[in-house]
Design an enzyme around this catalytic site. Sequence first.
Site, PDB file in Angstrom:
ATOM      1  N   GLY A 107       0.796  -1.228   0.000  1.00 33.18           N
ATOM      2  CA  GLY A 107       0.000   0.000   0.000  1.00 33.18           C
ATOM      3  C   GLY A 107       0.823   1.270   0.000  1.00 33.18           C
ATOM      4  O   GLY A 107       0.281   2.361   0.089  1.00 33.18           O
ATOM      5  N   ALA A 108       2.137   1.154  -0.100  1.00 30.61           N
ATOM      6  CA  ALA A 108       2.972   2.352  -0.027  1.00 30.61           C
ATOM      7  C   ALA A 108       3.270   2.933  -1.408  1.00 30.61           C
ATOM      8  O   ALA A 108       4.038   3.879  -1.535  1.00 30.61           O
ATOM      9  CB  ALA A 108       4.275   2.034   0.699  1.00 30.61           C
ATOM     10  N   LEU A 110       4.737   1.276  -3.908  1.00 31.32           N
ATOM     11  CA  LEU A 110       5.959   0.691  -4.479  1.00 31.32           C
ATOM     12  C   LEU A 110       5.657  -0.595  -5.254  1.00 31.32           C
ATOM     13  O   LEU A 110       6.554  -1.342  -5.608  1.00 31.32           O
ATOM     14  CB  LEU A 110       6.978   0.406  -3.366  1.00 31.32           C
ATOM     15  CG  LEU A 110       7.496   1.642  -2.640  1.00 31.32           C
ATOM     16  CD1 LEU A 110       8.361   1.248  -1.441  1.00 31.32           C
ATOM     17  CD2 LEU A 110       8.305   2.524  -3.580  1.00 31.32           C
ATOM     18  N   SER A 112       3.887  -3.526  -4.527  1.00 33.49           N
ATOM     19  CA  SER A 112       4.043  -4.858  -3.939  1.00 33.49           C
ATOM     20  C   SER A 112       3.232  -5.876  -4.730  1.00 33.49           C
ATOM     21  O   SER A 112       3.639  -7.037  -4.848  1.00 33.49           O
ATOM     22  CB  SER A 112       3.591  -4.854  -2.476  1.00 33.49           C
ATOM     23  OG  SER A 112       2.253  -4.423  -2.379  1.00 33.49           O
ATOM     24  N   SER A 113       2.110  -5.461  -5.314  1.00 35.61           N
ATOM     25  CA  SER A 113       1.276  -6.436  -6.023  1.00 35.61           C
ATOM     26  C   SER A 113       1.921  -6.846  -7.348  1.00 35.61           C
ATOM     27  O   SER A 113       1.891  -8.019  -7.709  1.00 35.61           O
ATOM     28  CB  SER A 113      -0.144  -5.910  -6.222  1.00 35.61           C
ATOM     29  OG  SER A 113      -0.133  -4.745  -6.995  1.00 35.61           O
ATOM     30  N   GLU A 146      -4.739  -7.987 -12.561  1.00 37.27           N
ATOM     31  CA  GLU A 146      -5.120  -6.787 -11.796  1.00 37.27           C
ATOM     32  C   GLU A 146      -6.504  -6.294 -12.216  1.00 37.27           C
ATOM     33  O   GLU A 146      -7.367  -6.034 -11.390  1.00 37.27           O
ATOM     34  CB  GLU A 146      -4.123  -5.650 -12.050  1.00 37.27           C
ATOM     35  CG  GLU A 146      -2.776  -5.843 -11.424  1.00 37.27           C
ATOM     36  CD  GLU A 146      -2.705  -5.351  -9.987  1.00 37.27           C
ATOM     37  OE1 GLU A 146      -3.711  -4.866  -9.436  1.00 37.27           O
ATOM     38  OE2 GLU A 146      -1.609  -5.470  -9.402  1.00 37.27           O
ATOM     39  N   ASP A 158       3.576  -0.762 -13.615  1.00 34.87           N
ATOM     40  CA  ASP A 158       4.180  -1.462 -12.477  1.00 34.87           C
ATOM     41  C   ASP A 158       4.683  -2.842 -12.891  1.00 34.87           C
ATOM     42  O   ASP A 158       5.801  -3.252 -12.553  1.00 34.87           O
ATOM     43  CB  ASP A 158       3.160  -1.617 -11.340  1.00 34.87           C
ATOM     44  CG  ASP A 158       2.514  -0.296 -10.973  1.00 34.87           C
ATOM     45  OD1 ASP A 158       3.018   0.750 -11.422  1.00 34.87           O
ATOM     46  OD2 ASP A 158       1.504  -0.312 -10.253  1.00 34.87           O
TER      47      ASP A 158
HETATM   48  C1  GLA Z   1      -0.734   2.928 -10.070  1.00 28.07           C
HETATM   49  C2  GLA Z   1      -1.051   2.016 -11.252  1.00 28.07           C
HETATM   50  C3  GLA Z   1      -0.150   2.312 -12.438  1.00 28.07           C
HETATM   51  C4  GLA Z   1      -0.142   3.796 -12.780  1.00 28.07           C
HETATM   52  C5  GLA Z   1       0.082   4.625 -11.521  1.00 28.07           C
HETATM   53  C6  GLA Z   1      -0.053   6.094 -11.797  1.00 28.07           C
HETATM   54  O1  GLA Z   1       0.543   2.654  -9.579  1.00 28.07           O
HETATM   55  O2  GLA Z   1      -0.890   0.675 -10.862  1.00 28.07           O
HETATM   56  O3  GLA Z   1      -0.557   1.543 -13.556  1.00 28.07           O
HETATM   57  O4  GLA Z   1      -1.316   4.177 -13.442  1.00 28.07           O
HETATM   58  O5  GLA Z   1      -0.812   4.285 -10.488  1.00 28.07           O
HETATM   59  O6  GLA Z   1       0.936   6.522 -12.670  1.00 28.07           O
END
Ligand code: GLA
Length: 367
Positions: A107-108, A110, A112-113, A146, A158
């Site tokens: 949830g930070a 970074l 994690s998922s 996701e 991500d």
């Molecule tokens: C979250 C989403 C990414 C991106 C960012 C915003 O981290 O998982 O796909 O959209 O927000 O840039």
Amino acid sequence: MHPTRPARQFRAPGRLNIIGEHVDYCGGLVLPAAIDRGCTVSAACNDDQMLRVTSPFGKAELGWRSFSRSGDWRDYVGGMAFVLARELGPGARKGLDISIASDVPVGAGLSSSAALELGIALALWHHWSKAPPDRHLLVQLANEVENVFVGAPCGVMDQYASAFGRAGHALLVDCAAMDHTDVPLPQEAAFVIIDTGVRHTNATSAYGERRRDCETATARLGAASLRDIADGQGLAALSVLDGNPARRARHVVSEIGRTRAAVQALLAADLSALGALMNQSHASLRDDMEVSCPELDRVQAIAVATPGVLGARMMGGGFGGTVIALAHRQDAARAGADAARAWARETGTDHGFHVCTASDGARACPA
Ligand code: GLA
């Protein structure tokens, strides 16, 4: 007791994002890097037709022939197993004993998922296919997990960063073409992550609203994507819009421009220019995209007022999470500690800071 064979280990990192926020789902350009925190997945064949999973969040027994939503961490693992089995086609799949460990804070902001998805994906691929892993496919599948199985409407940034990260480099990811260029990070640049400690519960629905505003803007402009507008007429095209779609599109188009400029700043090792772009990105995310919150604004302000910090902005989806600050390497640890301490004085809780190292993407650990 279940007979198990020797385990293989896989590690997939979380990510930071230097700039290019809330543009991935518009086909934009983003500039993330994989970080030195990640998810480690050990997997060994068992003689059962199922995945026996142990994780920091609990234990589960999961299959891959069907999927039913649990509403928790199991959806990442079960979703990944389901889509990968589907994609690899019919064939004998082995059951696995899987154990998951992670040092990416949940949830930070970074990712994690994404680290969990890519770690699981590599472990399953290793045991289920003889071919080398197709990383582009894994990114797409993790994103499907996701969007469809977990129900988070996120873009591909991500998963892409976790799959393709390279030590010492950021990745300029073209989210329309789904390819990337490695951008070497200057030795003297360091990125400091400062956690607000705040997680707002409206984040997922507000994120979805921003995506819809961008789709409305795109439709009103008669364009295929806001990326096409950014590459074509630019901000001038937006004068026909109003309200939220106008503001969101202004963020996206200007942020894509800032991302290109940030790459030039990195290549020229011009850290002041990069810092200024990060500050502008924050203002645009706050005022036009409206994905910041008072705590993120405050930590960003604390960070930029801290000696040694060259620029800072909220990072990730927003509505809580972390701020990323740029500093010269020799100043980074002290500046991070000063900023985190100043925030702790205001809130009564120290959420710490982390000087990140740009690392390699998801990989098998040496046997
Ligand atoms: C979250 C989403 C990414 C991106 C960012 C915003 O981290 O998982 O796909 O959209 O927000 O840039």
